[in-house]
Design a protein around this motif. Sequence first.
Motif, PDB file in Angstrom:
ATOM      1  N   VAL A  21       4.262  -3.137  17.599  1.00 43.21           N
ATOM      2  CA  VAL A  21       5.007  -2.111  16.850  1.00 43.21           C
ATOM      3  C   VAL A  21       5.913  -2.768  15.817  1.00 43.21           C
ATOM      4  CG1 VAL A  21       6.755  -0.295  17.026  1.00 43.21           C
ATOM      5  CG2 VAL A  21       4.883  -0.384  18.676  1.00 43.21           C
ATOM      6  N   SER A  22       6.552  -3.873  16.179  1.00 41.03           N
ATOM      7  CA  SER A  22       7.434  -4.572  15.234  1.00 41.03           C
ATOM      8  C   SER A  22       6.642  -5.113  14.041  1.00 41.03           C
ATOM      9  CB  SER A  22       8.158  -5.721  15.934  1.00 41.03           C
ATOM     10  OG  SER A  22       9.067  -5.231  16.885  1.00 41.03           O
ATOM     11  N   ILE A  23       5.449  -5.653  14.318  1.00 34.07           N
ATOM     12  CA  ILE A  23       4.609  -6.158  13.225  1.00 34.07           C
ATOM     13  C   ILE A  23       4.142  -5.002  12.336  1.00 34.07           C
ATOM     14  CG2 ILE A  23       2.407  -7.278  12.685  1.00 34.07           C
ATOM     15  CD1 ILE A  23       2.841  -8.996  15.224  1.00 34.07           C
ATOM     16  N   ALA A  24       3.764  -3.873  12.968  1.00 29.67           N
ATOM     17  CA  ALA A  24       3.358  -2.696  12.198  1.00 29.67           C
ATOM     18  C   ALA A  24       4.502  -2.214  11.316  1.00 29.67           C
ATOM     19  CB  ALA A  24       2.911  -1.581  13.146  1.00 29.67           C
ATOM     20  N   LEU A  25       5.713  -2.189  11.886  1.00 34.25           N
ATOM     21  CA  LEU A  25       6.880  -1.759  11.118  1.00 34.25           C
ATOM     22  C   LEU A  25       7.155  -2.720   9.967  1.00 34.25           C
ATOM     23  CD1 LEU A  25       9.023   0.490  11.117  1.00 34.25           C
ATOM     24  CD2 LEU A  25      10.501  -1.024  12.433  1.00 34.25           C
ATOM     25  N   LEU A  26       6.936  -4.022  10.218  1.00 35.98           N
ATOM     26  CA  LEU A  26       7.101  -5.014   9.163  1.00 35.98           C
ATOM     27  C   LEU A  26       6.143  -4.736   8.006  1.00 35.98           C
ATOM     28  CD1 LEU A  26       8.045  -7.806   8.024  1.00 35.98           C
ATOM     29  CD2 LEU A  26       6.225  -8.835   9.382  1.00 35.98           C
ATOM     30  N   LEU A  27       4.866  -4.507   8.318  1.00 40.02           N
ATOM     31  CA  LEU A  27       3.872  -4.253   7.268  1.00 40.02           C
ATOM     32  C   LEU A  27       4.140  -2.938   6.558  1.00 40.02           C
ATOM     33  CD1 LEU A  27       0.609  -5.443   9.079  1.00 40.02           C
ATOM     34  CD2 LEU A  27       1.926  -6.654   7.337  1.00 40.02           C
ATOM     35  N   PHE A  28       4.459  -1.887   7.329  1.00 43.88           N
ATOM     36  CA  PHE A  28       4.759  -0.590   6.726  1.00 43.88           C
ATOM     37  C   PHE A  28       5.976  -0.701   5.809  1.00 43.88           C
ATOM     38  CE2 PHE A  28       2.801   2.347  10.244  1.00 43.88           C
ATOM     39  CZ  PHE A  28       1.564   1.781   9.986  1.00 43.88           C
ATOM     40  N   GLY A  29       7.018  -1.402   6.287  1.00 44.11           N
ATOM     41  CA  GLY A  29       8.233  -1.549   5.485  1.00 44.11           C
ATOM     42  C   GLY A  29       7.996  -2.380   4.238  1.00 44.11           C
ATOM     43  N   PHE A  30       7.212  -3.444   4.371  1.00 43.73           N
ATOM     44  CA  PHE A  30       6.914  -4.308   3.227  1.00 43.73           C
ATOM     45  C   PHE A  30       6.166  -3.539   2.145  1.00 43.73           C
ATOM     46  CE2 PHE A  30       3.798  -7.251   1.242  1.00 43.73           C
ATOM     47  CZ  PHE A  30       4.697  -8.018   0.522  1.00 43.73           C
ATOM     48  N   SER A  31       5.144  -2.777   2.552  1.00 38.46           N
ATOM     49  CA  SER A  31       4.371  -2.011   1.566  1.00 38.46           C
ATOM     50  C   SER A  31       5.249  -0.949   0.904  1.00 38.46           C
ATOM     51  CB  SER A  31       3.151  -1.367   2.227  1.00 38.46           C
ATOM     52  OG  SER A  31       3.536  -0.352   3.136  1.00 38.46           O
ATOM     53  N   THR A  32       6.187  -0.382   1.665  1.00 39.76           N
ATOM     54  CA  THR A  32       7.074   0.641   1.100  1.00 39.76           C
ATOM     55  C   THR A  32       8.030   0.035   0.085  1.00 39.76           C
ATOM     56  OG1 THR A  32       6.941   1.911   3.155  1.00 39.76           O
ATOM     57  CG2 THR A  32       8.733   2.452   1.674  1.00 39.76           C
ATOM     58  N   ILE A  33       8.470  -1.200   0.306  1.00 46.51           N
ATOM     59  CA  ILE A  33       9.343  -1.866  -0.662  1.00 46.51           C
ATOM     60  C   ILE A  33       8.618  -2.030  -2.002  1.00 46.51           C
ATOM     61  CG2 ILE A  33      10.444  -4.068  -1.240  1.00 46.51           C
ATOM     62  CD1 ILE A  33      11.240  -4.282   1.717  1.00 46.51           C
ATOM     63  N   LEU A  34       7.344  -2.419  -1.944  1.00 47.26           N
ATOM     64  CA  LEU A  34       6.561  -2.551  -3.183  1.00 47.26           C
ATOM     65  C   LEU A  34       6.449  -1.207  -3.898  1.00 47.26           C
ATOM     66  CD1 LEU A  34       3.627  -4.860  -1.989  1.00 47.26           C
ATOM     67  CD2 LEU A  34       5.784  -5.518  -3.084  1.00 47.26           C
ATOM     68  N   TYR A  35       6.212  -0.161  -3.116  1.00 47.73           N
ATOM     69  CA  TYR A  35       6.121   1.202  -3.655  1.00 47.73           C
ATOM     70  C   TYR A  35       7.460   1.617  -4.265  1.00 47.73           C
ATOM     71  CZ  TYR A  35       5.859   6.384  -3.039  1.00 47.73           C
ATOM     72  OH  TYR A  35       5.895   7.758  -3.186  1.00 47.73           O
ATOM     73  N   ASN A  36       8.559   1.347  -3.556  1.00 44.51           N
ATOM     74  CA  ASN A  36       9.883   1.697  -4.067  1.00 44.51           C
ATOM     75  C   ASN A  36      10.186   0.976  -5.372  1.00 44.51           C
ATOM     76  OD1 ASN A  36      10.292   3.295  -1.823  1.00 44.51           O
ATOM     77  ND2 ASN A  36      11.571   1.816  -0.752  1.00 44.51           N
ATOM     78  N   TYR A  37       9.763  -0.294  -5.451  1.00 47.24           N
ATOM     79  CA  TYR A  37       9.975  -1.040  -6.689  1.00 47.24           C
ATOM     80  C   TYR A  37       9.295  -0.346  -7.860  1.00 47.24           C
ATOM     81  CZ  TYR A  37       8.927  -3.967 -10.570  1.00 47.24           C
ATOM     82  OH  TYR A  37       8.770  -4.383 -11.866  1.00 47.24           O
ATOM     83  N   TYR A  38       8.032   0.067  -7.648  1.00 44.81           N
ATOM     84  CA  TYR A  38       7.317   0.693  -8.760  1.00 44.81           C
ATOM     85  C   TYR A  38       7.986   1.999  -9.186  1.00 44.81           C
ATOM     86  CZ  TYR A  38       4.001   2.886 -11.773  1.00 44.81           C
ATOM     87  OH  TYR A  38       3.455   3.509 -12.865  1.00 44.81           O
ATOM     88  N   LEU A  39       8.496   2.772  -8.224  1.00 48.79           N
ATOM     89  CA  LEU A  39       9.187   4.012  -8.578  1.00 48.79           C
ATOM     90  C   LEU A  39      10.409   3.710  -9.446  1.00 48.79           C
ATOM     91  CD1 LEU A  39       9.088   6.101  -5.255  1.00 48.79           C
ATOM     92  CD2 LEU A  39       7.455   6.066  -7.146  1.00 48.79           C
TER      93      LEU A  39
END
Length: 488
Positions: free
Chosen positions: A350-368
């Motif tokens: 779950v921690s690794i999944a949260l890491l990947l989900f959070g990392f991808s969201t940071i990239l998305y947030n940057y583009y916004l």
Amino acid sequence: MLDIVNDILWGKVLIALLVAVGIGFTLFSRFVQFRYFGRMFRILSASQAFKRDKHGHLSSFQALVLSVAGRVGGGNIAGVAVAITLGGPGAIFWMWVIGLMGMATSYLECTLAQAYKTAEPDGTYRGGPAYYISKGLGSQWKWLASLYSVLLLITFGFGFTALQSYAVATSFGDAFGVPVFYTGIGLALVVGLIIFGGVKRIARVAEVLVPVMAGGYLLIAIVVLALNLPRIPDAILLIVNSAFGLEPAIGGGIGAAILMGVKRGLFSNEAGLGSAPNVAAVAYVPHPANQGIVQAFSVFIDTMIICSATAFIILLSGVYDPAAGAEVNGVALTQASLADHVGEWGRSFVSIALLLFGFSTILYNYYLGENSLNFFSNQNQLLFNIFRVAVIGLCTWGAITDLGTVFAFADVTMGFLALANLVALIMLIKPGLRFMRDFDDQIKAGIEQPIFDASKFTDLDIDPAAWDIEPEDLQRVQRTQAASPPSN
């Protein structure tokens, strides 16, 4: 004060507006999200004729995975657990309902983003709520478009970037004992390497990362379901009964179930917030409705698939008792539930999944954030680079800072962001329906892949350059249509 404003915005105003727009457009569009559900898969398959090519275009699939990268995040792991804890299992039913209605809202806002997008010299496109507000509503509404862009930058570009870094670092620290500072530094370095490559590099990373992270999480959910196959009907019955107050469950009864299901569903899938349209606009597609249909599917992926996976992991475990609740909450409940199914390594998963989900969201947030800056200063690379450095700094700062106040403030700015977008969507339903009917009419005429002709919409502020289809792509589409029988 922030709590009071949050309660008014999210507890009353926004829930009513988001539900009204979702249900309203579902009816006006004759249930577009269900009519074209099968076409979602055909569009993604056919998008190979419109894949990233020598012209620098981004494909419909890449735009989809970029939006899924943003929609799928901590809300799918921790948010679902909070909804179950505070609203009972019935909250999941209302989360499903709001997800299905949100598919129509996402279709509307992403179709508008495509229709009103503008072409950039490097072969990409820009668009989103700020663009369809200023172009669709006229110059007298430019102030609303500017306000939206500022709120987008503050909320996603700055606030949620720091919050995602905090969530990733603390979860990773709890699971593996890594100091949050080192996680923040590592995250900042990797994010920096990607965002300095612009939207094309972000899209390429998301194209690989999102299917892996979502697929891995779904795979473990399937394993859990397989291990508990005889109990699945009981879990579904519990969800439905609790949704209507027919099951004695902790969480405050039917009212709490509806409130938490709607709130968590909206927060997770983001339909109506106006964030996903910024990404939807970058796709190179033959018709705006194509990406509207695809983005409706991204809401389905987020709510009906990923959130449901978390819900069943929790409800089928021995950690959560519907009559007594659970001793842990949030991500800890999801971790404990998965560990109950597969052993202690489930917590680390779950921690690794949260890491990947959070990392991808940071990239998305940057583009916004970049897209909001572009609205004020078109293709200003110096401004983009300053923002990129700021994002790298936020990744480190967010990991080591208590962000309670930041979270409350970001919630407020996101509330006003959604309010601005929803007002615009209500005012732009008429052109949204025009674009949909143009697509519908071509389908009825036996055209397998409708083509958007900007010259038919000269009364609207459409950028014709954004709808120039490359000759080789047009030929491929025409050959495909000639070889395919008409279908509905």
